[in-house]
Design a protein around this motif. Sequence first.
Motif, PDB file in Angstrom:
ATOM      1  N   TYR A  87     -31.265  64.899 102.941  1.00 23.70           N
ATOM      2  CA  TYR A  87     -31.474  63.467 103.116  1.00 23.70           C
ATOM      3  C   TYR A  87     -31.244  63.094 104.578  1.00 23.70           C
ATOM      4  CZ  TYR A  87     -31.788  62.821  98.093  1.00 23.70           C
ATOM      5  OH  TYR A  87     -32.189  62.867  96.777  1.00 23.70           O
ATOM      6  N   PRO A  88     -32.241  62.505 105.238  1.00 25.88           N
ATOM      7  CA  PRO A  88     -32.171  62.258 106.693  1.00 25.88           C
ATOM      8  C   PRO A  88     -30.997  61.397 107.131  1.00 25.88           C
ATOM      9  CG  PRO A  88     -34.418  61.965 105.898  1.00 25.88           C
ATOM     10  CD  PRO A  88     -33.553  62.114 104.684  1.00 25.88           C
ATOM     11  N   SER A  89     -30.648  60.378 106.360  1.00 27.98           N
ATOM     12  CA  SER A  89     -29.613  59.432 106.795  1.00 27.98           C
ATOM     13  C   SER A  89     -28.206  59.874 106.426  1.00 27.98           C
ATOM     14  CB  SER A  89     -29.887  58.045 106.198  1.00 27.98           C
ATOM     15  OG  SER A  89     -31.122  57.548 106.680  1.00 27.98           O
ATOM     16  N   MET A  90     -28.102  60.915 105.631  1.00 28.97           N
ATOM     17  CA  MET A  90     -26.787  61.405 105.228  1.00 28.97           C
ATOM     18  C   MET A  90     -26.284  62.451 106.209  1.00 28.97           C
ATOM     19  SD  MET A  90     -27.425  61.588 101.087  1.00 28.97           S
ATOM     20  CE  MET A  90     -26.002  62.636 100.809  1.00 28.97           C
ATOM     21  N   SER A  91     -24.981  62.521 106.345  1.00 25.99           N
ATOM     22  CA  SER A  91     -24.377  63.498 107.255  1.00 25.99           C
ATOM     23  C   SER A  91     -24.426  64.893 106.639  1.00 25.99           C
ATOM     24  CB  SER A  91     -22.927  63.116 107.537  1.00 25.99           C
ATOM     25  OG  SER A  91     -22.144  63.279 106.361  1.00 25.99           O
ATOM     26  N   ALA A  92     -24.040  65.881 107.453  1.00 28.12           N
ATOM     27  CA  ALA A  92     -23.994  67.254 106.961  1.00 28.12           C
ATOM     28  C   ALA A  92     -23.047  67.366 105.776  1.00 28.12           C
ATOM     29  CB  ALA A  92     -23.554  68.190 108.083  1.00 28.12           C
ATOM     30  N   SER A 121     -18.342  70.405 114.376  1.00 25.89           N
ATOM     31  CA  SER A 121     -18.178  69.248 115.268  1.00 25.89           C
ATOM     32  C   SER A 121     -19.231  68.168 115.014  1.00 25.89           C
ATOM     33  CB  SER A 121     -18.248  69.699 116.733  1.00 25.89           C
ATOM     34  OG  SER A 121     -19.531  70.242 117.036  1.00 25.89           O
ATOM     35  N   ARG A 122     -20.301  68.520 114.305  1.00 25.54           N
ATOM     36  CA  ARG A 122     -21.357  67.558 113.997  1.00 25.54           C
ATOM     37  C   ARG A 122     -21.410  67.246 112.491  1.00 25.54           C
ATOM     38  NH1 ARG A 122     -25.569  67.060 117.615  1.00 25.54           N
ATOM     39  NH2 ARG A 122     -26.231  65.419 116.171  1.00 25.54           N
ATOM     40  N   LYS A 123     -20.315  67.453 111.811  1.00 24.69           N
ATOM     41  CA  LYS A 123     -20.321  67.328 110.354  1.00 24.69           C
ATOM     42  C   LYS A 123     -20.589  65.906 109.876  1.00 24.69           C
ATOM     43  CE  LYS A 123     -15.277  66.758 109.864  1.00 24.69           C
ATOM     44  NZ  LYS A 123     -14.055  67.324 109.234  1.00 24.69           N
ATOM     45  N   HIS A 124     -20.275  64.888 110.712  1.00 29.46           N
ATOM     46  CA  HIS A 124     -20.495  63.499 110.303  1.00 29.46           C
ATOM     47  C   HIS A 124     -21.776  62.898 110.892  1.00 29.46           C
ATOM     48  CE1 HIS A 124     -16.731  63.394 108.235  1.00 29.46           C
ATOM     49  NE2 HIS A 124     -16.018  63.581 109.316  1.00 29.46           N
ATOM     50  N   SER A 125     -22.546  63.731 111.618  1.00 28.42           N
ATOM     51  CA  SER A 125     -23.796  63.244 112.211  1.00 28.42           C
ATOM     52  C   SER A 125     -24.902  63.226 111.165  1.00 28.42           C
ATOM     53  CB  SER A 125     -24.228  64.140 113.376  1.00 28.42           C
ATOM     54  OG  SER A 125     -23.253  64.160 114.395  1.00 28.42           O
ATOM     55  N   PRO A 126     -25.750  62.203 111.183  1.00 25.03           N
ATOM     56  CA  PRO A 126     -26.873  62.163 110.236  1.00 25.03           C
ATOM     57  C   PRO A 126     -27.798  63.356 110.437  1.00 25.03           C
ATOM     58  CG  PRO A 126     -26.555  60.028 111.280  1.00 25.03           C
ATOM     59  CD  PRO A 126     -25.686  60.992 112.017  1.00 25.03           C
ATOM     60  N   PHE A 127     -28.325  63.854 109.354  1.00 27.39           N
ATOM     61  CA  PHE A 127     -29.220  65.008 109.402  1.00 27.39           C
ATOM     62  C   PHE A 127     -30.418  64.748 110.310  1.00 27.39           C
ATOM     63  CE2 PHE A 127     -32.857  67.368 107.512  1.00 27.39           C
ATOM     64  CZ  PHE A 127     -32.396  68.659 107.707  1.00 27.39           C
ATOM     65  N   LYS A 128     -30.899  63.515 110.358  1.00 27.91           N
ATOM     66  CA  LYS A 128     -32.084  63.186 111.161  1.00 27.91           C
ATOM     67  C   LYS A 128     -31.832  63.341 112.656  1.00 27.91           C
ATOM     68  CE  LYS A 128     -31.098  58.193 111.045  1.00 27.91           C
ATOM     69  NZ  LYS A 128     -31.552  56.871 110.547  1.00 27.91           N
ATOM     70  N   SER A 131     -31.313  68.957 115.663  1.00 30.14           N
ATOM     71  CA  SER A 131     -32.451  69.729 116.156  1.00 30.14           C
ATOM     72  C   SER A 131     -32.938  70.644 115.039  1.00 30.14           C
ATOM     73  CB  SER A 131     -32.039  70.571 117.364  1.00 30.14           C
ATOM     74  OG  SER A 131     -31.115  71.575 116.961  1.00 30.14           O
ATOM     75  N   LEU A 132     -34.112  71.271 115.241  1.00 33.92           N
ATOM     76  CA  LEU A 132     -34.658  72.186 114.246  1.00 33.92           C
ATOM     77  C   LEU A 132     -33.689  73.342 113.973  1.00 33.92           C
ATOM     78  CD1 LEU A 132     -36.956  73.049 112.389  1.00 33.92           C
ATOM     79  CD2 LEU A 132     -38.024  74.191 114.343  1.00 33.92           C
ATOM     80  N   GLY A 133     -33.087  73.866 115.042  1.00 36.32           N
ATOM     81  CA  GLY A 133     -32.138  74.965 114.874  1.00 36.32           C
ATOM     82  C   GLY A 133     -30.909  74.544 114.086  1.00 36.32           C
ATOM     83  N   MET A 134     -30.408  73.334 114.337  1.00 34.49           N
ATOM     84  CA  MET A 134     -29.254  72.826 113.605  1.00 34.49           C
ATOM     85  C   MET A 134     -29.594  72.623 112.137  1.00 34.49           C
ATOM     86  SD  MET A 134     -27.907  70.117 116.481  1.00 34.49           S
ATOM     87  CE  MET A 134     -26.577  69.427 115.489  1.00 34.49           C
ATOM     88  N   LYS A 135     -30.798  72.141 111.862  1.00 42.17           N
ATOM     89  CA  LYS A 135     -31.232  71.961 110.474  1.00 42.17           C
ATOM     90  C   LYS A 135     -31.262  73.303 109.748  1.00 42.17           C
ATOM     91  CE  LYS A 135     -33.990  67.796 111.368  1.00 42.17           C
ATOM     92  NZ  LYS A 135     -35.357  67.222 111.493  1.00 42.17           N
TER      93      LYS A 135
END
Length: 298
Positions: A87-92, A121-128, A131-135
Motif C-alpha cells: 500500500y503506497p501510503s502505508m509505512s514499511a 531507519s526508513r521503517k516509518h516512511s511511506p512506501f511511495k 526507490s525501486l531498490g528499497m521496494k
Amino acid sequence: METILEINQLHKNYGALTAVDRISFQIKKGHVYGILGPNGSGKSTTLGMVLNVVNPTSGDYTWFEGNTSNHDALKRIGAIIERPNFYPSMSAVQNLELVCKIKNIDPSKIEEKLTVVDLLSRKHSPFKTYSLGMKQRLAIASALLNDPEILILDEPTNGLDPKGIRQIRDIIQQIASNGTTILLASHLLDEVEKVCTDVVVLRNGKMLYSGPVGEMNRNHGSIFIDAANRDALHEFLKDKPYAGSITKHDDGLEVKLYEDVDNAQINKDAFESGIILSKLLHKKQSLEDQFIELTNQN
C-alpha cells in the motif's frame, strides 16, 4: 544432505507453446541455486509451478523429501515472484504488519527483518517514497517474516542500478550465510556467478545444464600464442593432449584447452621443439562465455 526440492520431468504447455520441457533437478539444503536463462526460457514458469500458482501439464515435484504436503510446505517457503505490491501510503512497518496478519505470522520479527534489508531507519516512511531498490528490499523482508527454510526470488535485481544490484546481492549472501537455502531466477550472468553455488541453465524450456557454477562448462579456457614460424607452432600444438580446436588470427593462434596446463610448461616444451614464443596468454573462460557457448549449441 537434505533435499529441499526435487523436480521430476516437470512439463508445461500453453496450447502449442512448450514453456518448460521435462526438466529434472534437485535443490539441496544450504546452497544458493540460480535458474539462469534468457527471457522466455521458462524460469518464471518453473518457479510458478513449484509454488503451486501454475499447474504443470505433466511431471511432478516434492518439497522437503516428500514428508509434507504442498500446502504445509508453502509455510516453510519465502517467495517473491512478482513486483512488490504494498500500500503506497502505508509505512514499511504498517505494510509488514498487514502481511503478518494475513499470513498469521508473529509481527515481533518485523524490525529484525527490516534490519537485514537495511531499511530500519526508513521503517516509518511511506512506501511511495521508496526507490525501486528499497521496494525490492522491503519485499525480501516480507518474504523473510516466516523465517523460511528456502527463499525463492524471481529476477530480484531487475531494473535496478548498479548500487541497487550490489545491495540485493549483499543481502542474498548474508541470508545464505545464515543457512537459508536460496533459489533465484535470473538472466544476469554476473549475478549468478557472484551469488550462486549451483546453477540450472534453461533455453526455450529445455534444461541444458544442472550442477556447480564452476563446472558449468568443462572448457579450461584458451591460450593466445604466437611465434615467428606459425606453421611449426601449429604442428607443435596439434599433438598436445591439452590442445583442442586451434583458430588462426592475424596476431597469432587461439587454442581451446581440454585440460589445465601451466604456461611455463608450454614455453619449455616449445623451446625444446625449437620454437621461440613471442606471445603466450592464458584466458580463463568467463561464465558469460560458457553460457553463450552452451546456449548456442543445437
